[in-house]
Design an enzyme around this catalytic site. Sequence first.
Site, PDB file in Angstrom:
ATOM      1  N   LYS A  24       0.852  -1.199   0.000  1.00  0.00           N
ATOM      2  CA  LYS A  24       0.000   0.000   0.000  1.00  0.00           C
ATOM      3  C   LYS A  24       0.882   1.242   0.000  1.00  0.00           C
ATOM      4  CE  LYS A  24      -1.654   1.667   4.066  1.00  0.00           C
ATOM      5  NZ  LYS A  24      -1.398   3.086   4.370  1.00  0.00           N
ATOM      6  N   ARG A  94      -5.451  10.259   4.685  1.00  0.00           N
ATOM      7  CA  ARG A  94      -4.432  11.034   5.369  1.00  0.00           C
ATOM      8  C   ARG A  94      -3.243  11.306   4.466  1.00  0.00           C
ATOM      9  NH1 ARG A  94      -4.672  14.263   7.653  1.00  0.00           N
ATOM     10  NH2 ARG A  94      -2.486  14.161   8.145  1.00  0.00           N
ATOM     11  N   CYS A 118      -5.536  12.421  12.692  1.00  0.00           N
ATOM     12  CA  CYS A 118      -6.036  11.080  12.348  1.00  0.00           C
ATOM     13  C   CYS A 118      -5.874  10.209  13.595  1.00  0.00           C
ATOM     14  CB  CYS A 118      -5.284  10.507  11.168  1.00  0.00           C
ATOM     15  SG  CYS A 118      -3.694   9.860  11.653  1.00  0.00           S
ATOM     16  N   ARG A 123      -1.301  14.947  12.332  1.00  0.00           N
ATOM     17  CA  ARG A 123      -0.412  14.586  11.225  1.00  0.00           C
ATOM     18  C   ARG A 123       0.039  15.906  10.585  1.00  0.00           C
ATOM     19  NH1 ARG A 123      -1.236   9.137   9.770  1.00  0.00           N
ATOM     20  NH2 ARG A 123       0.490   9.221   8.316  1.00  0.00           N
ATOM     21  N   PRO A 124       0.991  16.602  11.189  1.00  0.00           N
ATOM     22  CA  PRO A 124       1.439  17.893  10.664  1.00  0.00           C
ATOM     23  C   PRO A 124       2.035  17.750   9.266  1.00  0.00           C
ATOM     24  CG  PRO A 124       2.935  17.094  12.360  1.00  0.00           C
ATOM     25  CD  PRO A 124       1.769  16.160  12.352  1.00  0.00           C
ATOM     26  N   ILE A 125       1.990  18.853   8.536  1.00  0.00           N
ATOM     27  CA  ILE A 125       2.605  18.838   7.195  1.00  0.00           C
ATOM     28  C   ILE A 125       3.651  19.941   7.087  1.00  0.00           C
ATOM     29  CG2 ILE A 125       0.565  17.811   6.086  1.00  0.00           C
ATOM     30  CD1 ILE A 125      -0.130  20.627   5.047  1.00  0.00           C
ATOM     31  N   LEU A 127       6.818  20.033   7.593  1.00  0.00           N
ATOM     32  CA  LEU A 127       8.086  19.686   6.923  1.00  0.00           C
ATOM     33  C   LEU A 127       7.891  19.564   5.409  1.00  0.00           C
ATOM     34  CD1 LEU A 127       9.482  17.054   9.457  1.00  0.00           C
ATOM     35  CD2 LEU A 127       9.869  19.530   9.386  1.00  0.00           C
ATOM     36  N   ASP A 307       4.802   0.635  12.041  1.00  0.00           N
ATOM     37  CA  ASP A 307       3.592  -0.025  11.525  1.00  0.00           C
ATOM     38  C   ASP A 307       3.455  -1.459  12.018  1.00  0.00           C
ATOM     39  OD1 ASP A 307       3.654   1.570   8.240  1.00  0.00           O
ATOM     40  OD2 ASP A 307       3.121   2.293  10.230  1.00  0.00           O
ATOM     41  N   ILE A 329       7.785   7.137  16.876  1.00  0.00           N
ATOM     42  CA  ILE A 329       7.453   7.846  15.632  1.00  0.00           C
ATOM     43  C   ILE A 329       6.164   8.647  15.745  1.00  0.00           C
ATOM     44  CG2 ILE A 329       7.072   7.593  13.131  1.00  0.00           C
ATOM     45  CD1 ILE A 329       9.857   6.627  13.947  1.00  0.00           C
ATOM     46  N   ARG A 399      -8.645  -0.172   4.524  1.00  0.00           N
ATOM     47  CA  ARG A 399      -7.730   0.815   3.926  1.00  0.00           C
ATOM     48  C   ARG A 399      -6.416   0.167   3.505  1.00  0.00           C
ATOM     49  NH1 ARG A 399      -5.737   4.613   7.643  1.00  0.00           N
ATOM     50  NH2 ARG A 399      -4.421   5.033   5.858  1.00  0.00           N
TER      51      ARG A 399
HETATM   52  C1  EPZ Z   1       4.374   6.865   6.182  1.00  0.00           C
HETATM   53  O1  EPZ Z   1       3.590   7.906   6.745  1.00  0.00           O
HETATM   54  C2  EPZ Z   1       3.450   5.667   6.093  1.00  0.00           C
HETATM   55  N1  EPZ Z   1       2.302   5.974   5.253  1.00  0.00           N
HETATM   56  C3  EPZ Z   1       2.981   5.282   7.493  1.00  0.00           C
HETATM   57  O2  EPZ Z   1       2.203   4.093   7.364  1.00  0.00           O
HETATM   58  C4  EPZ Z   1       4.203   4.976   8.361  1.00  0.00           C
HETATM   59  O3  EPZ Z   1       3.764   4.689   9.675  1.00  0.00           O
HETATM   60  C5  EPZ Z   1       5.134   6.195   8.381  1.00  0.00           C
HETATM   61  O4  EPZ Z   1       5.493   6.541   7.022  1.00  0.00           O
HETATM   62  C6  EPZ Z   1       6.411   5.929   9.170  1.00  0.00           C
HETATM   63  O5  EPZ Z   1       7.071   4.829   8.640  1.00  0.00           O
HETATM   64  C7  EPZ Z   1       2.450   5.940   3.902  1.00  0.00           C
HETATM   65  O6  EPZ Z   1       3.519   5.673   3.379  1.00  0.00           O
HETATM   66  C8  EPZ Z   1       1.219   6.224   3.075  1.00  0.00           C
HETATM   67  P1  EPZ Z   1       6.354  10.271   8.389  1.00  0.00           P
HETATM   68  P2  EPZ Z   1       4.153   9.435   6.792  1.00  0.00           P
HETATM   69  O7  EPZ Z   1       6.239  11.546   7.660  1.00  0.00           O
HETATM   70  O8  EPZ Z   1       4.949   9.698   5.591  1.00  0.00           O
HETATM   71  C9  EPZ Z   1       6.063  13.671  11.683  1.00  0.00           C
HETATM   72  C10 EPZ Z   1       0.348   2.678   7.735  1.00  0.00           C
HETATM   73  O9  EPZ Z   1      -0.161   2.172   8.752  1.00  0.00           O
HETATM   74  N2  EPZ Z   1       5.920  14.689  10.634  1.00  0.00           N
HETATM   75  O10 EPZ Z   1       7.588   9.439   8.207  1.00  0.00           O
HETATM   76  O11 EPZ Z   1       3.002  10.316   7.111  1.00  0.00           O
HETATM   77  C11 EPZ Z   1       4.823  12.772  11.799  1.00  0.00           C
HETATM   78  O12 EPZ Z   1       3.834  13.427  12.583  1.00  0.00           O
HETATM   79  C12 EPZ Z   1       0.809   4.136   7.757  1.00  0.00           C
HETATM   80  O13 EPZ Z   1       0.529   2.069   6.648  1.00  0.00           O
HETATM   81  C13 EPZ Z   1       5.966  16.035  11.004  1.00  0.00           C
HETATM   82  O14 EPZ Z   1       6.135  16.380  12.181  1.00  0.00           O
HETATM   83  O15 EPZ Z   1       5.090   9.337   8.066  1.00  0.00           O
HETATM   84  C14 EPZ Z   1       5.383  11.533  12.467  1.00  0.00           C
HETATM   85  O16 EPZ Z   1       5.400  11.762  13.860  1.00  0.00           O
HETATM   86  C15 EPZ Z   1       0.574   4.778   9.104  1.00  0.00           C
HETATM   87  N3  EPZ Z   1       5.814  16.984  10.045  1.00  0.00           N
HETATM   88  C16 EPZ Z   1       6.820  11.470  11.936  1.00  0.00           C
HETATM   89  O17 EPZ Z   1       7.094  12.746  11.317  1.00  0.00           O
HETATM   90  C17 EPZ Z   1       5.625  16.657   8.724  1.00  0.00           C
HETATM   91  O18 EPZ Z   1       5.506  17.581   7.881  1.00  0.00           O
HETATM   92  C18 EPZ Z   1       7.080  10.407  10.883  1.00  0.00           C
HETATM   93  O19 EPZ Z   1       6.065  10.565   9.925  1.00  0.00           O
HETATM   94  C19 EPZ Z   1       5.568  15.286   8.377  1.00  0.00           C
HETATM   95  C20 EPZ Z   1       5.735  14.314   9.352  1.00  0.00           C
END
Ligand code: EPZ
Length: 422
Positions: A24, A94, A118, A123-125, A127, A307, A329, A399
Amino acid sequence: MTEEVLRIRGGRPLRGEISVQGAKNSALPLMASALVCRGETILTNVPQLTDVYAASRILNRLGCRCTAEGQTVRMMQNGLETSEIPDADMRAMRSSIMFLGPILGSTKQCILTMPGGCELGPRPIDLHLEAMRKMGVTIREEGGRILCRAERLTGAHIHLPIPSVGVTENIIMAAVCAEGETVVTNAACEPEITDLAQYLNQCGAEIAGAGTQTVTVQGGRPLTGTEYRVMPDRIAAMTYLCAGAAAGGAVCVSDAEPAHLKSCLSVLEQAGCRIGICGSRIFLDRSGGLRNIRYIRTMPYPGFPTDAQALIAAVMSTAKGTGVIEETIFESRFKYLGELMRMGADIRVTGRTAVIAGVPKLHGAVVTAPDLRGGAALAAAAVGAEGETVIRGLHHIDRGYEDFARVFNSLGANVERGSFSA
Ligand code: EPZ
């Protein structure tokens, strides 16, 4: 009121072999990145999931024709009709933020809305937006909508404060269209990023270092769509292996990529499971008792994946001794533990740390999936529990898992999906 639930009658060991679905978390960015490749992209081994259908809806709304037939998704990109992702789509999935990079790459503008929180916490954006600013994008917020625009998209040196998977992917998908070179340091190293780079390089991009902490992209090359097979889903594979560990028995997961699961397989071995690998097949045998894992800390790849945190907790719930899980994480990824306790698990949670004291057996209960992997963990626990478990909140599981009940039943479990009065 009736609702669709899973009814699982546990207590029997699992035996059998399943072929694991496509990933996925690779299929979604691959679909988004088709936006920066002219012409037709055909993705195979795409899992049939509600998140995939949500991504297809977004692509069609943008003007990139997308059709899904079984596990094949075809996209035809001949210029977008709009650069705006409607609020409903931003909230439906998300990870719709992963369209930001490719829409900017393709049209140099993008309008999206502030995604809500979520199940895993906010889920901040920030970065994502910071990285786009470094590539020349001006961003302003107006009534909850985020308006992004770039006169020129330029390559940049971007150091990530945390190795975010989605941010690394967004940068790559924008950088292939930017002028000049982009270097990402402290990049995420997840295999899904390597899959994305391999697809884009096959389309004509020049991306080096994907899968390491430093990724370099030479931008501005014309990209043409291609046919590409999505990598196996490492978390789905871990899900069915953990079900075998929790219920006991002998489970084989085929069409997997064992190299993606090193940290997961070593934890299952520490718990007392016997693991065998032959090509793309992973064998798990758990005939004796389980030993609890003293300490697990979720980490960016290649560390133990967040995960799989809920999945290993389902195994630890009936392992001998006490184990500790630290979730580093996400802020709030322990909601499923309350549901495991309804099944008799002995767990104490303080902040991001869970202490699990193994009990001899769990018992069936009516539980609710709080999120995707928490729901899968409840099913893994239920197949090993005495009696019947009813799992509500199946929309979370749909999902990320294709044919969830059928796969469990092909391993000898007794899982019934239907509308029952809750
Ligand atoms: C990806 O999410 C995966 N989703 C997640 O899988 C997975 O848990 C995660 O990576 C970590 O491995 C997809 O690939 C679709 P991150 P992502 O940005 O990219 C913080 C599942 O169950 N952060 O690596 O959203 C964030 O809040 C899902 O399949 C900021 O602070 O994860 C988190 O604490 C769940 N600001 C940390 O970084 C930002 O702008 C890591 O998140 C972006 C992220």
